[in-house]
Design an enzyme around this catalytic site. Structure first.
Site, PDB file in Angstrom:
ATOM      1  N   LYS A 184       0.854  -1.200   0.000  1.00 32.60           N
ATOM      2  CA  LYS A 184       0.000   0.000   0.000  1.00 32.60           C
ATOM      3  C   LYS A 184       0.883   1.241   0.000  1.00 32.60           C
ATOM      4  CE  LYS A 184      -3.903   2.078   2.536  1.00 32.60           C
ATOM      5  NZ  LYS A 184      -4.839   1.949   3.677  1.00 32.60           N
ATOM      6  N   SER A 199     -10.446   0.123   6.949  1.00 38.91           N
ATOM      7  CA  SER A 199      -9.816   0.127   5.619  1.00 38.91           C
ATOM      8  C   SER A 199      -9.143  -1.158   5.182  1.00 38.91           C
ATOM      9  CB  SER A 199      -8.785   1.242   5.540  1.00 38.91           C
ATOM     10  OG  SER A 199      -9.434   2.451   5.283  1.00 38.91           O
ATOM     11  N   SER A 239      -9.984   2.242   2.656  1.00 38.95           N
ATOM     12  CA  SER A 239      -9.050   2.899   1.797  1.00 38.95           C
ATOM     13  C   SER A 239      -8.072   1.957   1.081  1.00 38.95           C
ATOM     14  CB  SER A 239      -8.236   3.915   2.606  1.00 38.95           C
ATOM     15  OG  SER A 239      -7.406   3.270   3.557  1.00 38.95           O
TER      16      SER A 239
HETATM   17  N1  GLN Z   1     -13.460   4.821   5.810  1.00 35.01           N
HETATM   18  C1  GLN Z   1     -12.861   5.292   7.022  1.00 35.01           C
HETATM   19  C2  GLN Z   1     -12.419   6.728   6.882  1.00 35.01           C
HETATM   20  O1  GLN Z   1     -12.570   7.263   5.824  1.00 35.01           O
HETATM   21  C3  GLN Z   1     -11.738   4.398   7.424  1.00 35.01           C
HETATM   22  C4  GLN Z   1     -10.486   4.679   6.719  1.00 35.01           C
HETATM   23  C5  GLN Z   1      -9.365   3.821   7.186  1.00 35.01           C
HETATM   24  O2  GLN Z   1      -9.555   2.844   7.889  1.00 35.01           O
HETATM   25  N2  GLN Z   1      -8.176   4.243   6.839  1.00 35.01           N
HETATM   26  O3  GLN Z   1     -11.956   7.313   7.823  1.00 35.01           O
END
Ligand code: GLN
Length: 490
Positions: free
Chosen positions: A78, A182, A158
């Site tokens: 990532k 995410s 994400s």
């Molecule tokens: N969807 C969540 C956010 O936008 C989680 C993102 C994540 O876990 N990095 O904060």
């Protein structure tokens, strides 16, 4: 040689060990698969030369009898993990030219164990998002499509690049991070396995920070066993991260396949939310039945503060982000837009460097931390967070792990929620509680919906009890016998 890309990580490691093929061969097969899959936009940087160099070095180590636990296995990383000498952007324009001079601890652990890097994976910008649409490189496309439909779906976010790359066989496994879901939500949307370990299990050193008290790295893979193998390598105490836990890392793969007989599984009644698709409810019931058949005892539990989790998360996470992202000032990293004076340069660099969702979070975060609002919002959210953690502590009095759906829907269409932040945030309803409490959570593919799209079930465990999750995940995987793959259209 395309069949080399469809091996599980475990099978690939076995094949490498018995010299059925070399790391150079399996790496080359992946490089070709990645090149042929650019329509998915899963990789934001392909590093084929480096990959082959690493693979050849790996083959040499193996020949000289020094093979590590991941020796020769090609992985995707990532783009939130700093990789020494390799551009790392967090999918933000503000870091478009950032080439770290250091390696994150998690990736260093993977290379120590012999893994090979194929490249850097797309993601939501600064890991803020649930659909991969906030990336400055454009969204990833989910390799899955609804039966009979051609609409492009989100891979989730994400870690959407990680999820898509694993599902489309563009790597044997990938690193990912999870601040509010995410790892788990993209795993559910792509029929892959993802685990967010206990807060502190993996070092955050060298991982671009979003919300430091919630961020955790973890693996995405095609099987529970593969995820266990990867997490074992990624984990470990790191003096460079003060929140890294000084604990031994168990060999997580040994828990997969272990009997789950007698384990008490909690089903939290507050997770039966309104408007949840009937299919997800049915899959949850099916998961309960599978674990019962495997010898678990099912108990109903209550997590009464669940309904406050999303609001608390969307205060705590932006608050920490506003502080963490203050460092991007046009002076020290990446993009600089020269203005008339210093302040103007800061403002223009940040205005042009950050995407819309990141700016939204920074404004919310700055607001909830500002004098006069700190007590009303931030402090209140911290108190709610404590209650949520206490709810789980209560639950552990009567059960050993929890079973819930991972997300309230299957993969949705790209563009469906991108203009409605609240609808987007609601996707995290079952995952954010786990981050707020610092617990481990795993998503396991458990079935398909009526449109042929994958759905995941989530297992939540006690702090540092990933082992039990791997045993339960293995049991669910076996019962679900999930073999579906996306039909190749790319
Ligand atoms: N969807 C969540 C956010 O936008 C989680 C993102 C994540 O876990 N990095 O904060």
């Amino acid at each position: 040689m395309s069949d080399l890309t469809s091996l599980t990580l475990k099978a690939a490691l076995d094949g490498l060990a018995d010299k059925s093929f070399s790391s150079a061969e399996i790496t080359q097969a992946h490089i070709e698969a990645v090149e042929a899959a650019r329509a998915l936009n899963a990789y934001v940087l392909e590093t084929p030369d480096r990959a082959l160099e690493m693979a050849r070095a790996s083959d040499q180590r193996r020949a000289s009898g020094n093979a590590g636990p991941l020796e020769g296995a090609p992985l995707g990383i990532k783009d939130l993990f700093c990789t020494e000498g390799v551009r790392t952007t967090a999918a933000s324009k503000i870091l478009e030219n950032f080439v770290p001079a250091y390696e994150s601890t998690v990736t260093a652990n993977l290379w120590r164990d012999g893994a090979v890097m194929l490249g850097k994976l797309n993601m939501d910008q600064f890991a803020m998002g649930s659909s991969n649409e906030t990336s400055c490189f454009g969204n990833v496309v989910n390799p899955w499509r609804a039966e009979g439909g051609n609409a492009e779906l989100t891979p989730g976010g994400s870690s959407g690049g990680s999820a898509a790359a694993v599902a489309a066989e563009l790597c044997l496994g990938a690193t990912a991070t999870d601040t509010g879901g995410s790892i788990r939500q993209p795993a559910a949307f792509t029929g892959t396995v993802g685990i967010k370990p206990t807060y502190g299990r993996c070092s955050r050193w060298g991982v671009v920070a979003f919300a430091s008290s919630l961020d955790q790295a973890g693996p995405m893979a095609r099987t529970v066993e593969d995820a266990a193998i990867l997490l074992t390598s990624m984990s470990g105490h790191d003096p460079k991260d003060s929140t890294s836990l000084p604990v031994e890392t168990p060999d997580f793969a040994r828990f997969v396949g272990k009997s789950v007989k007698g384990l008490r599984i909690g089903v939290p009644k507050e997770y039966r939310v309104d408007n949840m698709p009937a299919e997800i409810d049915a899959l949850w019931e099916q998961g309960i039945a599978w674990l019962k058949e495997a010898g678990c005892e099912i108990v109903e539990v209550s997590l009464p503060h669940t309904k406050y989790a999303l609001p608390a998360y969307y205060i705590v996470a932006p608050a920490e982000a506003s502080s963490n992202l203050a460092r991007y000032d046009g002076m020290r990293y990446g993009l600089r837009v020269d203005g008339g004076n210093l302040i103007d340069t800061y403002e223009q660099s940040r205005a042009q460097g950050f995407g819309e969702e990141v700016k939204r979070r920074l404004m919310i975060g700055t607001y909830v931390l500002s004098a006069g609002y700190y007590d009303a919002y931030y402090l209140k959210a911290l108190k709610v967070r404590r209650r949520i953690a206490d709810d789980f502590d209560q639950a552990w009095q009567t059960c050993d792990a929890l079973l819930t759906p991972t997300a309230p829907s299957a993969a949705f269409q790209l563009g469906d929620k991108s203009n409605d932040p609240v609808a987007m945030y609601l996707n995290d309803i079952f995952t954010v509680t786990v981050n707020l409490a610092g617990l481990p959570g795993m998503s396991v593919p458990a079935g398909l919906d009526a449109n042929g799209l994958p759905l995941g079930l989530q297992l939540i465990g006690r702090a540092l009890d990933e082992g039990t999750l791997f045993s339960l995940g293995g049991a669910l995987e076996k019962a679900a016998d999930f073999r579906a793959k996306p039909r190749k259209w790319w």
